[in-house]
Write a protein that holds these residues in place. Sequence first.
Motif, PDB file in Angstrom:
ATOM      1  N   GLY A 202       0.812  -1.210   0.000  1.00  0.00           N
ATOM      2  CA  GLY A 202       0.000   0.000   0.000  1.00  0.00           C
ATOM      3  C   GLY A 202       0.842   1.254   0.000  1.00  0.00           C
ATOM      4  N   SER A 203       1.933   1.230   0.762  1.00  0.00           N
ATOM      5  CA  SER A 203       2.824   2.388   0.819  1.00  0.00           C
ATOM      6  C   SER A 203       3.476   2.659  -0.531  1.00  0.00           C
ATOM      7  CB  SER A 203       3.895   2.159   1.891  1.00  0.00           C
ATOM      8  OG  SER A 203       4.762   3.258   1.974  1.00  0.00           O
ATOM      9  N   LEU A 204       3.952   1.590  -1.201  1.00  0.00           N
ATOM     10  CA  LEU A 204       4.605   1.762  -2.494  1.00  0.00           C
ATOM     11  C   LEU A 204       3.624   2.231  -3.562  1.00  0.00           C
ATOM     12  CD1 LEU A 204       6.924  -1.397  -2.536  1.00  0.00           C
ATOM     13  CD2 LEU A 204       7.628   0.989  -2.267  1.00  0.00           C
ATOM     14  N   LEU A 205       2.420   1.656  -3.578  1.00  0.00           N
ATOM     15  CA  LEU A 205       1.428   2.057  -4.573  1.00  0.00           C
ATOM     16  C   LEU A 205       0.984   3.501  -4.363  1.00  0.00           C
ATOM     17  CD1 LEU A 205      -0.731  -1.187  -4.719  1.00  0.00           C
ATOM     18  CD2 LEU A 205       0.644  -0.249  -6.583  1.00  0.00           C
TER      19      LEU A 205
ATOM     20  N   GLY B 167       1.632   6.392  -7.142  1.00  0.00           N
ATOM     21  CA  GLY B 167       0.508   7.149  -7.690  1.00  0.00           C
ATOM     22  C   GLY B 167       0.672   8.647  -7.497  1.00  0.00           C
ATOM     23  N   LEU B 168       1.126   9.048  -6.325  1.00  0.00           N
ATOM     24  CA  LEU B 168       1.326  10.474  -6.059  1.00  0.00           C
ATOM     25  C   LEU B 168       2.456  11.049  -6.903  1.00  0.00           C
ATOM     26  CD1 LEU B 168       0.911  10.471  -2.171  1.00  0.00           C
ATOM     27  CD2 LEU B 168      -0.606  11.571  -3.815  1.00  0.00           C
ATOM     28  N   VAL B 169       3.542  10.293  -7.066  1.00  0.00           N
ATOM     29  CA  VAL B 169       4.660  10.763  -7.900  1.00  0.00           C
ATOM     30  C   VAL B 169       4.198  10.976  -9.332  1.00  0.00           C
ATOM     31  CG1 VAL B 169       6.865  10.109  -8.922  1.00  0.00           C
ATOM     32  CG2 VAL B 169       6.499   9.794  -6.480  1.00  0.00           C
ATOM     33  N   ALA B 170       3.472   9.992  -9.884  1.00  0.00           N
ATOM     34  CA  ALA B 170       2.994  10.105 -11.260  1.00  0.00           C
ATOM     35  C   ALA B 170       2.039  11.285 -11.427  1.00  0.00           C
ATOM     36  CB  ALA B 170       2.307   8.806 -11.683  1.00  0.00           C
TER      37      ALA B 170
ATOM     38  N   VAL C 291      -3.787   7.075 -12.223  1.00  0.00           N
ATOM     39  CA  VAL C 291      -5.133   6.516 -12.054  1.00  0.00           C
ATOM     40  C   VAL C 291      -5.066   5.013 -11.810  1.00  0.00           C
ATOM     41  CG1 VAL C 291      -7.320   6.058 -13.226  1.00  0.00           C
ATOM     42  CG2 VAL C 291      -6.267   8.325 -13.394  1.00  0.00           C
ATOM     43  N   VAL C 292      -4.267   4.318 -12.600  1.00  0.00           N
ATOM     44  CA  VAL C 292      -4.151   2.859 -12.456  1.00  0.00           C
ATOM     45  C   VAL C 292      -3.598   2.488 -11.081  1.00  0.00           C
ATOM     46  CG1 VAL C 292      -2.954   0.802 -13.303  1.00  0.00           C
ATOM     47  CG2 VAL C 292      -3.940   2.431 -14.931  1.00  0.00           C
ATOM     48  N   LEU C 293      -2.534   3.187 -10.658  1.00  0.00           N
ATOM     49  CA  LEU C 293      -1.921   2.874  -9.364  1.00  0.00           C
ATOM     50  C   LEU C 293      -2.879   3.158  -8.213  1.00  0.00           C
ATOM     51  CD1 LEU C 293       1.757   4.149  -9.853  1.00  0.00           C
ATOM     52  CD2 LEU C 293       0.934   1.790  -9.813  1.00  0.00           C
ATOM     53  N   PHE C 294      -3.645   4.232  -8.296  1.00  0.00           N
ATOM     54  CA  PHE C 294      -4.593   4.552  -7.229  1.00  0.00           C
ATOM     55  C   PHE C 294      -5.712   3.505  -7.164  1.00  0.00           C
ATOM     56  CE2 PHE C 294      -3.271   9.224  -7.471  1.00  0.00           C
ATOM     57  CZ  PHE C 294      -2.527   9.130  -6.301  1.00  0.00           C
ATOM     58  N   ILE C 295      -6.171   3.023  -8.330  1.00  0.00           N
ATOM     59  CA  ILE C 295      -7.215   1.993  -8.338  1.00  0.00           C
ATOM     60  C   ILE C 295      -6.687   0.697  -7.715  1.00  0.00           C
ATOM     61  CG2 ILE C 295      -8.594   0.503  -9.835  1.00  0.00           C
ATOM     62  CD1 ILE C 295      -8.891   2.876 -11.733  1.00  0.00           C
TER      63      ILE C 295
ATOM     64  N   THR D 290       1.794  12.999 -25.072  1.00  0.00           N
ATOM     65  CA  THR D 290       1.763  11.604 -24.617  1.00  0.00           C
ATOM     66  C   THR D 290       2.372  11.435 -23.236  1.00  0.00           C
ATOM     67  OG1 THR D 290       1.916  10.838 -26.914  1.00  0.00           O
ATOM     68  CG2 THR D 290       2.468   9.246 -25.182  1.00  0.00           C
ATOM     69  N   THR D 291       3.497  12.103 -22.987  1.00  0.00           N
ATOM     70  CA  THR D 291       4.185  11.943 -21.693  1.00  0.00           C
ATOM     71  C   THR D 291       3.299  12.384 -20.537  1.00  0.00           C
ATOM     72  OG1 THR D 291       6.282  12.420 -22.812  1.00  0.00           O
ATOM     73  CG2 THR D 291       6.280  12.470 -20.404  1.00  0.00           C
ATOM     74  N   THR D 292       2.626  13.525 -20.704  1.00  0.00           N
ATOM     75  CA  THR D 292       1.740  14.024 -19.650  1.00  0.00           C
ATOM     76  C   THR D 292       0.572  13.072 -19.424  1.00  0.00           C
ATOM     77  OG1 THR D 292       2.304  16.283 -20.298  1.00  0.00           O
ATOM     78  CG2 THR D 292       0.373  15.996 -18.886  1.00  0.00           C
ATOM     79  N   LEU D 293      -0.046  12.614 -20.520  1.00  0.00           N
ATOM     80  CA  LEU D 293      -1.194  11.715 -20.404  1.00  0.00           C
ATOM     81  C   LEU D 293      -0.794  10.377 -19.792  1.00  0.00           C
ATOM     82  CD1 LEU D 293      -2.971  12.435 -23.828  1.00  0.00           C
ATOM     83  CD2 LEU D 293      -3.528  13.351 -21.556  1.00  0.00           C
ATOM     84  N   VAL D 294       0.409   9.911 -20.116  1.00  0.00           N
ATOM     85  CA  VAL D 294       0.892   8.656 -19.523  1.00  0.00           C
ATOM     86  C   VAL D 294       1.038   8.804 -18.009  1.00  0.00           C
ATOM     87  CG1 VAL D 294       2.905   7.137 -19.330  1.00  0.00           C
ATOM     88  CG2 VAL D 294       2.015   7.746 -21.579  1.00  0.00           C
ATOM     89  N   CYS D 295       1.576   9.944 -17.572  1.00  0.00           N
ATOM     90  CA  CYS D 295       1.715  10.177 -16.122  1.00  0.00           C
ATOM     91  C   CYS D 295       0.363  10.125 -15.426  1.00  0.00           C
ATOM     92  CB  CYS D 295       2.372  11.534 -15.881  1.00  0.00           C
ATOM     93  SG  CYS D 295       4.150  11.576 -16.175  1.00  0.00           S
TER      94      CYS D 295
END
Length: 309
Positions: free
Chosen positions: A214-217, A221-224, A250-254, A240-245
């Motif tokens: 949980g800590s790593l995810l 997510g916050l870094v991205a 979003v994926v990491l938070f889910i 693309t770079t901004t949208l990828v971040c």
Amino acid sequence: MLDKTVDDAVLGRPVSDEKEPVTGAVVAVLALAGIVVALMQTLVIPIIPHLPEYLDADAGDTAWVITATLLAAAVATPTMGRLGDMFGKRRMLLISIAIMIVGSVIGALSSTLIPVVIGRTLQGLASGVIPLGISVMRDVLPKEKLAGAVATMSASLGVGGALGLPIAAALAEYADWHMLFWVSAIMGAISAVAVVIVVPESKDRAEGSFDFGGSLLLSGGLVALLLGVSKGSDWGWGETTTLVCFGVAVVLFIVWAILELRVSHPLVDLRVAVRPQVLFTNIASIVFGFAMFAASMVFPQIVQMPEAT
């Protein structure tokens, strides 16, 4: 001491409250630690417009001097709280302050971007002092004193922020900007010594293991998210770079939310977080926090702009 208390009660004399001075000292020391941490958050705000010059970097990169601190604080607050429950709140309180001192010294000895960002990240990890201080109060103070003590600890955030801006502005005006970090290190050392002398260790311990996943995810997510926000104007919001971040965030938070709902000892108990009392309190805190940081960060930059603008 027990015999004296019994004699006082039997003879009708007022029974002295031996806990009162100790209670006051604990509250004062923990509030001081909270003020130091809050002061550290706002210490570099008056020099934000000058950071590109001081660190020989562009403004988009120097923004991470602020962003890194907030990012570390967002991760440290739940993490340090959980570690304090497991290994001792006073111990983790001292570790948090020690990390802040190390980060302050790194910043004081640096004149390039990367070391300063590292120092500010370590300073941000000290934000766990606030929840740890409140937890210590809950464990060691009498119940009748707890509400006022927690209110004092919470108020230390505002006091530290209010003191940080004028102190930092005066130092930036009349001294080298590295003094901002030296002041933070000195005040951190003072608060650490005071905690060692005054604050007792709580004997309460929580069972279970630490939620490393949980800590790593949460950190990822916050870094991205913050990387996309801070660099989006430079890269382009539709690039693309901004949208990828943002997509990675979003994926990491889910995934993080799913994990937190499944583990037995989550870093953040999301079931509690969605209760109306907690949810709306947190939303209000986010709104007021956004307003406070926006005001404290934007206004100093506006008033330092050339008169022609």
